[in-house]
Design a protein around this motif. Sequence first.
Motif, short mmCIF file in Angstrom:
data_model
loop_
_atom_site.label_atom_id
_atom_site.label_comp_id
_atom_site.label_asym_id
_atom_site.label_seq_id
_atom_site.Cartn_x
_atom_site.Cartn_y
_atom_site.Cartn_z
N LEU A 221 0.81 -1.21 0.00
CA LEU A 221 0.00 0.00 0.00
C LEU A 221 0.85 1.27 0.00
O LEU A 221 0.48 2.26 -0.65
CB LEU A 221 -0.95 -0.02 1.20
CG LEU A 221 -1.99 1.08 1.28
CD1 LEU A 221 -2.85 1.13 0.03
CD2 LEU A 221 -2.86 0.88 2.52
N ASP A 222 1.98 1.27 0.70
CA ASP A 222 2.83 2.46 0.71
C ASP A 222 3.28 2.82 -0.70
O ASP A 222 3.33 4.01 -1.08
CB ASP A 222 4.05 2.25 1.60
CG ASP A 222 3.69 2.27 3.08
OD1 ASP A 222 2.59 2.77 3.41
OD2 ASP A 222 4.49 1.77 3.89
N ARG A 225 0.29 4.40 -2.52
CA ARG A 225 0.04 5.78 -2.09
C ARG A 225 1.02 6.75 -2.74
O ARG A 225 0.64 7.84 -3.16
CB ARG A 225 0.14 5.85 -0.57
CG ARG A 225 -1.03 5.20 0.16
CD ARG A 225 -0.76 5.06 1.64
NE ARG A 225 -1.94 4.54 2.35
CZ ARG A 225 -1.89 3.97 3.54
NH1 ARG A 225 -0.72 3.81 4.18
NH2 ARG A 225 -3.01 3.53 4.11
N GLU A 226 2.27 6.34 -2.84
CA GLU A 226 3.27 7.19 -3.48
C GLU A 226 3.04 7.29 -4.97
O GLU A 226 3.14 8.37 -5.57
CB GLU A 226 4.66 6.64 -3.18
CG GLU A 226 5.78 7.45 -3.80
CD GLU A 226 7.16 6.88 -3.47
OE1 GLU A 226 8.14 7.38 -4.04
OE2 GLU A 226 7.24 5.94 -2.66
N ALA A 229 -0.06 9.54 -5.72
CA ALA A 229 -0.20 10.70 -4.83
C ALA A 229 -0.65 11.96 -5.57
O ALA A 229 -1.39 12.78 -5.02
CB ALA A 229 1.12 10.97 -4.12
N ASP A 233 -8.56 14.05 -6.77
CA ASP A 233 -9.40 13.56 -5.68
C ASP A 233 -10.52 12.69 -6.24
O ASP A 233 -11.01 12.95 -7.35
CB ASP A 233 -10.01 14.74 -4.91
CG ASP A 233 -8.94 15.54 -4.15
OD1 ASP A 233 -7.92 14.94 -3.79
OD2 ASP A 233 -9.15 16.75 -3.95
N PRO A 236 -6.08 9.95 -3.82
CA PRO A 236 -5.14 9.90 -2.69
C PRO A 236 -5.84 9.65 -1.35
O PRO A 236 -5.31 8.92 -0.50
CB PRO A 236 -4.48 11.28 -2.72
CG PRO A 236 -4.63 11.74 -4.14
CD PRO A 236 -5.96 11.22 -4.57
N LEU A 239 -6.73 5.90 -0.93
CA LEU A 239 -5.56 5.10 -0.58
C LEU A 239 -5.09 5.41 0.84
O LEU A 239 -4.61 4.51 1.55
CB LEU A 239 -4.44 5.35 -1.59
CG LEU A 239 -4.71 4.78 -2.99
CD1 LEU A 239 -3.62 5.21 -3.96
CD2 LEU A 239 -4.82 3.26 -2.95
N ALA A 240 -5.24 6.66 1.27
CA ALA A 240 -4.86 7.00 2.65
C ALA A 240 -5.72 6.27 3.66
O ALA A 240 -5.25 5.90 4.75
CB ALA A 240 -4.96 8.51 2.85
N ASP A 241 -7.00 6.05 3.31
CA ASP A 241 -7.92 5.38 4.23
C ASP A 241 -7.84 3.86 4.16
O ASP A 241 -8.44 3.17 4.99
CB ASP A 241 -9.36 5.79 3.91
CG ASP A 241 -9.66 7.22 4.32
OD1 ASP A 241 -8.83 7.81 5.03
OD2 ASP A 241 -10.73 7.74 3.93
#
Length: 367
Positions: A221-222, A225-226, A229, A233, A236, A239-241
Amino acid sequence: MKVIIVGGGIGGLTAAVAFHQRGWQVEVLERAPAFTEVGAGLSIQPNGLRALDVLGLGDTLRAGGQAEPLAGVRHASGSWLIRNDTADLKRRFGQWVIVHRADLVALLCSALPGEALRAGVDVRHVGPDGTVAHSGGASTADLVVGADGVRSVTRRSLWPRLRGPRYVGYTTWRLIVAPRPIEGSVETWGEGQRFGHQPMPDGSVYCYLMANAPASSRHGLDHLRERFAGWHDPIPALLADADPETVLQHDTYELPGLPSYVQGRAALLGDAAHAMAPNLGQGACQALEDAVTLAAAVDTRGVRAGLAEYDRVRRPRTQKIVRLSRQAGAPAHWTSGPLTALRDLALPRLPDAFFERSIVPTYTWTP
């Protein structure tokens, strides 16, 4: 009459229900220790629902999981590349639903007698005479159905010299994010990668991500997210959630066209016969079509004639959809800057008829 079904996924269980309702003795052999589906959301399009209507199960899904068709495709910046008239799509073709894969498997299992379901059975060889060698011994039947996926043991047993599945060049991640409002079902394209999201009936969000990558490469997941990024909207934020434990990654394969889906008293269906890239969302729907068509053909015409009819009807249709699906997703995975710039300029200007060439053949199927 007895049928052995190798594989207890959506296609295999649908075939089991179809044969059971026609009075056949059914035995489903599943390698996993339980009949369930590891996965995330699953969109069932109008043709798939019509297949489930044959079994009396379509309205159950409609009642609990109505969904909108794909609203369109956006650029990573947020601008629209393709806009679909979702109301017109539903008017012309019917309802869409979205369901968790495990819920659909549970629904299908509930329509079968418990003794028909044999979990924890590892099939080792399938013969064209209706014999199946497995970890529990051997079974025989009037018909064997190979519904055991892209790495099908049934297919390898019956056609050992055929080419295996082909990696299409990109890997796929799937996950479900906790409930939050989103605009509907949307896919977003970049260079060599894309992101799609669709609301689930409980308000959670099913997300899928695809990116060019070597086969068997694994990223968590990291990394996602990158990678996404800078996209519009709510990508991001979704993916943060996301919970890392919910992320599933699978490489994407398709199957070269087979010369036949039947041999002797055996037949292939679903991914075992025609694994395809998920660009049209038709993999499960085609397996549903296969299942009800096979049961009807064999039950009404007999095994030999019914299998010939199944192959005659299903092979051209499914192999066409494999090609359409490959073509539909290819522009999202271009990596040339000038080529993707041309794509982004051209797509909003194309007439609706250009896109209908891929969707109309898929949605208009009737049993």
